[in-house]
Design a protein around this motif. Structure first.
Motif, mmCIF file in Angstrom:
data_model
loop_
_atom_site.group_PDB
_atom_site.id
_atom_site.type_symbol
_atom_site.label_atom_id
_atom_site.label_comp_id
_atom_site.label_asym_id
_atom_site.label_seq_id
_atom_site.Cartn_x
_atom_site.Cartn_y
_atom_site.Cartn_z
ATOM 1 N N VAL A 260 -39.587 24.050 -13.649
ATOM 2 C CA VAL A 260 -39.577 25.536 -13.610
ATOM 3 C C VAL A 260 -39.355 26.238 -14.650
ATOM 4 C CG1 VAL A 260 -39.320 25.849 -11.326
ATOM 5 C CG2 VAL A 260 -37.535 25.763 -12.741
ATOM 6 N N GLY A 261 -38.611 25.444 -15.335
ATOM 7 C CA GLY A 261 -38.181 26.355 -17.146
ATOM 8 C C GLY A 261 -37.836 25.409 -18.204
ATOM 9 N N GLY A 262 -38.350 25.544 -19.343
ATOM 10 C CA GLY A 262 -37.483 24.203 -20.276
ATOM 11 C C GLY A 262 -37.066 25.828 -21.560
ATOM 12 N N GLY A 263 -35.854 25.224 -22.461
ATOM 13 C CA GLY A 263 -35.443 26.192 -23.335
ATOM 14 C C GLY A 263 -35.388 25.180 -24.913
ATOM 15 N N MET A 264 -35.278 26.054 -25.941
ATOM 16 C CA MET A 264 -35.469 25.183 -27.098
ATOM 17 C C MET A 264 -33.876 26.089 -27.794
ATOM 18 S SD MET A 264 -38.716 23.882 -27.845
ATOM 19 C CE MET A 264 -40.391 24.715 -27.150
ATOM 20 N N SER A 282 -25.636 26.814 -25.727
ATOM 21 C CA SER A 282 -25.412 27.789 -24.621
ATOM 22 C C SER A 282 -26.425 28.924 -25.007
ATOM 23 C CB SER A 282 -23.916 28.833 -25.417
ATOM 24 O OG SER A 282 -24.700 30.587 -24.620
ATOM 25 N N LEU A 283 -27.247 29.375 -26.013
ATOM 26 C CA LEU A 283 -28.565 29.977 -26.045
ATOM 27 C C LEU A 283 -29.905 28.434 -25.492
ATOM 28 C CD1 LEU A 283 -28.335 30.740 -30.021
ATOM 29 C CD2 LEU A 283 -28.262 31.940 -27.822
ATOM 30 N N ALA A 288 -33.743 28.251 -21.226
ATOM 31 C CA ALA A 288 -33.876 27.856 -20.001
ATOM 32 C C ALA A 288 -33.571 28.488 -18.594
ATOM 33 C CB ALA A 288 -33.551 26.809 -19.785
ATOM 34 N N LEU A 289 -33.146 28.815 -18.195
ATOM 35 C CA LEU A 289 -32.656 30.037 -17.442
ATOM 36 C C LEU A 289 -33.733 31.039 -17.017
ATOM 37 C CD1 LEU A 289 -29.055 29.930 -16.842
ATOM 38 C CD2 LEU A 289 -30.911 28.926 -15.661
ATOM 39 N N GLU A 290 -33.793 31.843 -18.287
ATOM 40 C CA GLU A 290 -34.495 32.730 -19.024
ATOM 41 C C GLU A 290 -36.261 32.439 -18.559
ATOM 42 O OE1 GLU A 290 -35.933 36.302 -22.090
ATOM 43 O OE2 GLU A 290 -34.616 35.071 -22.267
ATOM 44 N N ASP A 291 -36.381 31.436 -18.754
ATOM 45 C CA ASP A 291 -37.791 30.356 -18.726
ATOM 46 C C ASP A 291 -38.125 30.936 -17.441
ATOM 47 O OD1 ASP A 291 -40.515 29.848 -20.111
ATOM 48 O OD2 ASP A 291 -39.704 27.935 -19.548
ATOM 49 N N ALA A 292 -37.717 29.984 -16.631
ATOM 50 C CA ALA A 292 -37.047 29.472 -15.629
ATOM 51 C C ALA A 292 -37.263 30.530 -14.413
ATOM 52 C CB ALA A 292 -36.187 28.690 -14.910
ATOM 53 N N GLY A 293 -36.842 31.738 -15.098
ATOM 54 C CA GLY A 293 -36.551 32.983 -14.188
ATOM 55 C C GLY A 293 -35.732 33.164 -13.465
ATOM 56 N N LEU A 294 -34.624 32.450 -13.543
ATOM 57 C CA LEU A 294 -33.163 32.262 -12.529
ATOM 58 C C LEU A 294 -31.976 32.634 -13.336
ATOM 59 C CD1 LEU A 294 -34.025 28.187 -11.899
ATOM 60 C CD2 LEU A 294 -34.606 30.295 -11.098
ATOM 61 N N GLN A 295 -31.078 32.703 -12.652
ATOM 62 C CA GLN A 295 -29.426 33.677 -12.928
ATOM 63 C C GLN A 295 -29.195 31.822 -12.435
ATOM 64 O OE1 GLN A 295 -28.989 36.682 -13.983
ATOM 65 N NE2 GLN A 295 -31.288 37.016 -13.233
ATOM 66 N N VAL A 317 -18.744 21.781 -23.552
ATOM 67 C CA VAL A 317 -18.145 22.466 -22.337
ATOM 68 C C VAL A 317 -18.062 24.229 -22.320
ATOM 69 C CG1 VAL A 317 -16.007 22.929 -21.037
ATOM 70 C CG2 VAL A 317 -16.930 20.495 -20.889
ATOM 71 N N LYS A 318 -17.535 24.530 -23.539
ATOM 72 C CA LYS A 318 -17.733 25.571 -24.030
ATOM 73 C C LYS A 318 -19.258 26.679 -23.978
ATOM 74 C CE LYS A 318 -14.085 25.119 -28.271
ATOM 75 N NZ LYS A 318 -14.226 25.441 -29.392
ATOM 76 N N ALA A 319 -20.043 25.455 -24.195
ATOM 77 C CA ALA A 319 -21.986 26.361 -24.312
ATOM 78 C C ALA A 319 -21.591 27.082 -22.709
ATOM 79 C CB ALA A 319 -22.666 25.478 -24.744
ATOM 80 N N ILE A 320 -21.642 25.165 -21.608
ATOM 81 C CA ILE A 320 -21.794 25.850 -20.467
ATOM 82 C C ILE A 320 -20.801 27.025 -19.776
ATOM 83 C CG2 ILE A 320 -21.056 25.197 -18.197
ATOM 84 C CD1 ILE A 320 -21.930 22.454 -19.803
#
Length: 417
Positions: A260-264, A282-283, A288-295, A317-320
């Motif tokens: 449903v999504g992928g980010g780069m 983090s970006l 990827a979340l935005e691309d998938a339309g998810l929160q 871990v900082k990024a997550i």
């Protein structure tokens, strides 16, 4: 325009902990380490003497002696895992429009063994250029999808993505985008790598990137452990059949999951080190979340990059933490590299397969080899240490980060009509 839906209809794997998808999954959920002393070359003078090698793979038995000699191991691995995936997907290419079926493959390095052998042979000679006529076509990174397309007669888009350890996540994202834009019906995608040789181990040793825990190889890959000291090199291949939903339904394919999504993103920071604040990582998760339309609250499990390096693990871990906020306490995190080692350009593919199977079975594979808590990490974060955990999993995210600051993250969810 309305995007088409993309589903997973076939899987294939050749890994240090299993030469088929069922073997690989069984080892994952049972916490099996693939690390052992290297058998493929003399390691006496090397700082690191172990790796996660593929075991019991017979290239000549699979391909025939003549054909095997024409192919670098990274291509042999690619063809092997792809054959399993094609059979698993129940594909009969004679009944399909092969002009709309492509191959997008990831490899961070390509034919390193071939390059090493040819240069060593030349250096041992009298200076006369005596090179194998297959030297270049065995070595180049794009040759794996070329051979896959030749074997199956596939005339759709065909190329290789090269972004170090993010390579096969990038291949998945590219295939996903072609499919949802309606530019193809199906892709064979994934990645392969074969760098366990003198040049690969020596090169990463020179960078001080590898663990040197020669007294205990099976526990050397220790993501998020206080005493982690570097990654463990791995090799192998993972193949995923991605397919446009209506095309899959029309041919009666079984469906593992929906992509449903992928980010780069890029760190834009350093040649090899991750951004100290995990900015690029983090970006990419947010993208990827935005691309998938998810929160962030939609994610149940993150298969992390988690290489077991002193610098890389804290940055992820900082990024997550930045990407998920307080929801980080509701998700499972695990690094399957603790078992497979780091497959570099193939890592994204084999970890995506682990993520898809976790989704299907409702089991989170563990992060093995945890002995000592690192006070740098919040103890409330669930790293799934040492033992697989059952839980309801509806959506998974899988991360891959590469030298050069390349980041790619993919998201899969349970398929629902």
């Amino acid at each position: 325009m309305e995007f088409k839906r993309v589903v997973v209809t076939g899987l294939g794997a050749l890994t240090p902990i299993g030469n088929t998808v069922p073997e690989y999954w069984n080892s994952l959920i049972n916490g099996v380490s693939g690390a052992a002393f290297i058998k493929s070359f003399d390691v006496e003078k090397f700082k690191t003497k172990f790796a996660c090698e593929v075991k019991g793979f017979d290239a000549e038995g699979f391909l025939g002696r003549k054909e095997a000699r024409k192919l670098d191991p990274f291509v042999q691995y690619a063809l092997f895992s792809t054959e399993e995936a094609v059979k698993d997907a129940g594909v009969d290419f004679d009944k399909l429009d092969t002009s709309r079926i492509g191959v997008i493959w990831g490899s961070g390095i390509g034919g390193l063994k071939t390059f090493l052998d040819e240069v060593v042979n030349f250096a041992k000679g009298d200076g006369t250029p005596k090179f194998n006529p297959f030297f270049i076509p065995k070595m180049i990174a794009d040759i794996a999808p070329g051979h896959i397309s030749i074997k199956y007669g596939l005339r759709g888009p065909n190329f290789t993505t090269v972004s170090a350890c993010a390579s096969s996540n990038n291949s998945l994202i590219d295939a996903f985008n072609y499919l949802r834009l309606g530019k193809a019906n199906m892709f064979i995608t994934g990645g392969s790598e074969a760098i366990i040789n003198e040049a690969g181990i020596g090169g990463f040793n020179a960078m001080h990137a590898l663990s040197t825990r020669n007294d205990d190889p099976t526990t050397a890959s220790r993501p998020f452990d206080l005493d982690r000291d570097g990654f463990v090199a791995g090799e192998g291949a993972g193949t995923i059949i991605l397919e446009e939903l209506e095309h899959a339904l029309k041919r009666g394919a079984k469906i593992y999951a929906e992509m449903v999504g992928g980010g780069m993103s890029a760190d834009a920071y350093h040649m090899t080190a991750p951004h100290p604040d995990g900015l690029g990582a983090s970006l990419v998760m947010k993208a990827a979340l935005e691309d998938a339309g998810l929160q962030p609250s939609d994610i149940d499990y993150v298969n992390v990059h988690g290489t077991s390096t002193p610098i890389g693990d804290p940055q992820e871990v900082k990024a997550i933490t930045d990407a998920f906020g307080d929801h980080i306490y509701n998700i499972n995190i695990s690094s399957t590299k603790s078992m497979t080692g780091h497959l570099l350009g193939a890592a994204g593919a084999v970890e995506a397969i682990a993520s898809i199977l976790a989704l299907q079975h409702g089991i989170v594979p563990p992060t093995i080899n945890h002995f000592t808590d690192d006070p740098a990490f919040d103890p409330k974060i669930n790293f799934t240490f040492n033992t697989a955990q059952k839980r309801e999993i509806n959506i998974v995210q899988s991360n891959g980060f590469g030298f050069g600051g390349h980041n790619a993250s993919v998201i899969f969810k349970k398929y629902q009509q």
